[in-house]
Design an enzyme around this catalytic site. Structure first.
Site, PDB file in Angstrom:
ATOM      1  N   CYS A   1       0.859  -1.179   0.000  1.00 34.04           N
ATOM      2  CA  CYS A   1       0.000   0.000   0.000  1.00 34.04           C
ATOM      3  C   CYS A   1       0.898   1.232   0.000  1.00 34.04           C
ATOM      4  CB  CYS A   1      -0.896   0.036   1.240  1.00 34.04           C
ATOM      5  SG  CYS A   1      -2.087  -1.331   1.341  1.00 34.04           S
TER       6      CYS A   1
ATOM      7  N   GLY B   1      -0.634   0.167  -4.985  1.00 35.68           N
ATOM      8  CA  GLY B   1      -1.971  -0.364  -4.740  1.00 35.68           C
ATOM      9  C   GLY B   1      -2.972   0.240  -5.684  1.00 35.68           C
TER      10      GLY B   1
ATOM     11  N   ASN C   1       0.726   1.067   5.762  1.00 40.72           N
ATOM     12  CA  ASN C   1       1.279   0.186   4.741  1.00 40.72           C
ATOM     13  C   ASN C   1       1.966  -0.952   5.477  1.00 40.72           C
ATOM     14  OD1 ASN C   1       2.758  -1.006   2.652  1.00 40.72           O
ATOM     15  ND2 ASN C   1       4.411   0.494   2.854  1.00 40.72           N
ATOM     16  N   GLY C   2       1.664  -2.176   5.094  1.00 41.64           N
ATOM     17  CA  GLY C   2       2.301  -3.319   5.727  1.00 41.64           C
ATOM     18  C   GLY C   2       1.293  -4.257   6.333  1.00 41.64           C
TER      19      GLY C   2
ATOM     20  N   TYR D   1      11.450  -4.831  -6.420  1.00 42.31           N
ATOM     21  CA  TYR D   1      10.168  -4.788  -7.124  1.00 42.31           C
ATOM     22  C   TYR D   1       9.273  -3.617  -6.771  1.00 42.31           C
ATOM     23  CZ  TYR D   1       5.728  -6.458  -9.054  1.00 42.31           C
ATOM     24  OH  TYR D   1       4.577  -6.560  -9.760  1.00 42.31           O
TER      25      TYR D   1
END
Length: 490
Positions: A22, A48, A123-124, A263
């Site tokens: 995210c 996202g 995020n996570g 990535y």
């Protein structure tokens, strides 16, 4: 050399990839807070694509817009931006690693506490969120979503500490896992990064307005200045009068996620003082040193394999060519009435550039191999375009273990490298040769001599199985069933 995919299985061109986690963004003290947040989220869209949301505050009044879909589909018109009035805002782009993609799970989440309102996005992944949720529900909490972020709000609400920052710190010290959090109150912008710094968070400035964001590319798009990374384990509190930091976990060595370099992060971002593009190119160079092969052309699998393929070409001296052309205007395969049409699914996204491939020994370079289903299709497409040989090279080690920190990896049984050895994988995807960058090779590309097994420099569990935090929800004997979910039908 046929690949091993089921001919009757519908082919999803987006399924065989690591899903981004995210992206978070926050700004305090700017007249155009909502518009700048929308732009920042647009720059973070790669993290996202399922949903986006923005919450603003104007004096004590909070306003929220949350939508399923892309940022540009919902936050690009003047009316929406005008509705989101106020000089402070937080925003979120989401790929659901936990919780369904339904509107009530879209962040930022908001709660009214006795000390005022607070909006939170993260995020996570929290690896003890289910355990905490179970205890909260037993204690009488009412949960409205299935998002980890709601657990944070519940813990903040139940904290017996006095000030909001103290309550926020009290909440996150009960959380395990990998996260970067951004929260907004009526007067404060608060950021937090997990104790190991697995998930990223940076601090920026735009004409005196502090900004928190997942990546530096979100600062670049609005012309903001990069100040520094939020440190691992740091809680940073921004007000109109200054910035204050707290370290409730104490100081410890950082272990950022290696996949940010492989990535997730945009190539034009700078993570941990390193250019993501430069690192990916160096990974390609190291890959060529470890697994060079006689070939006529180096071809990236776009877009993720491009920097590594450039590095491979530079190191090997073999020409780089765009032997695969990507169509950027395609989502999921939308016509699947017959197997013949299903087989064309990969060509909706990737097309072979026959003039650069026919009659040549081709080295295909990509960033990673997950399930292998797309690789089968890519190799087959290159052969059908007339390649004499097809050699597959991956600029990361084999992914053998699942992730529990916010990366949506398949269950381990579906990871190709967890099931097969190197030659079996080569046969499965139909390549003449197959090679991965070694674990030490990843670290060499990052500027180290190799992996320090006693004190690893990065979080690399997908390759090594070395999980750096407790996995409470996974390891406990859970008699807890996933929380009941309201199915929204209209």
């Amino acid at each position: 050399m046929a690949g091993g995919t089921d001919v009757h299985e519908p082919f999803d061109i987006n399924a065989d990839t690591l899903r981004e986690e995210c992206g978070v963004f926050g700004i305090l003290g700017h007249e155009d807070a909502s518009a700048l947040t929308a732009l920042g989220l647009h720059a973070l869209q790669h993290r996202g694509q399922e949903a986006a949301g923005i919450v603003t505050v104007d004096n004590e009044q909070f306003r929220a817009e949350r939508h399923l879909g892309l940022v540009g589909d919902h936050f690009s018109d003047a009316e929406t931006i005008e509705r989101l009035s106020g000089k402070a805002a937080v925003g979120h782009v989401r790929y659901s690693t936990t919780g369904e993609t339904i509107l009530r799970n879209v962040q930022p989440l908001f709660a009214e506490l006795d000390g005022g309102g607070i909006a939170v996005c993260h995020n996570g992944n929290f690896t003890n969120a289910l355990t905490l949720r179970r205890q909260l529900i037993r204690d009488g909490a009412i949960c409205q979503s299935t998002s980890d972020s709601e657990v944070v709000l519940q813990l903040v609400a139940r904290s017996r500490k006095g000030k909001i920052v103290e309550r926020f710190i009290d909440a996150i010290t009960q959380m395990e896992g990998a996260y970067s959090l951004v929260a907004l109150t009526s007067k404060k912008l608060i950021g937090a990064r997990d104790p190991l710094g697995i998930r990223p968070l940076v601090l920026g400035d735009l004409n005196g307005a502090p900004i928190l964001a997942s990546e530096t590319c979100a600062l670049d798009i609005i012309g903001a200045k990069f100040i520094r990374e939020v440190e691992n384990g740091e809680v940073i509190v921004c007000t109109t009068t200054g910035i204050e930091s707290f370290f409730p976990f104490g100081k410890r060595p950082a272990r950022p996620c290696i996949f940010e370099y492989i990535y997730f992060s945009r190539p034009d971002s700078v993570v941990g003082g390193r250019s993501v593009y430069d690192v990916r190119r160096e990974m390609g160079r190291q890959l060529a040193r470890e697994s060079n092969v006689e070939a006529d052309v180096i071809v990236p699998v776009p877009d993720s394999g491009v920097p590594a393929a450039i590095g491979f070409s530079q190191e090997s001296g073999v020409p780089f060519e765009l032997g695969i052309i990507r169509n950027h205007y395609v989502g999921r395969t939308f016509i699947e009435p017959t197997q013949q049409i299903r087989a064309l699914g990969v060509k909706m996204k990737h097309s072979a550039n026959r003039a650069q491939i026919e009659g040549k020994r081709v080295v295909l370079v990509d960033d990673s191999l997950v399930r292998g289903t797309t690789s089968v299709k890519i190799v087959q497409m290159i052969r059908e375009a007339g390649a004499k040989e097809v050699h597959f090279r991956l600029a990361s080690p084999p992914i053998k273990y699942s992730d529990y920190y916010g990366i949506d990896t398949p269950v381990r049984e579906k990871l190709l490298a967890a099931k097969y050895g190197l030659d079996e994988m080569r046969a499965y995807i139909g390549a003449d040769t197959l090679a991965f960058l070694s674990v030490d090779g990843i670290y060499k590309a990052m500027g180290y001599e190799g992996r320090d097994d006693a004190n690893p420099q990065f979080t690399d569990h997908c390759f090594t199985g070395d999980y750096p935090t407790p996995l409470t929800d996974l390891s406990e004997d859970q008699d807890f069933v996933s929380p009941p979910r309201l199915v929204e039908v209209g």
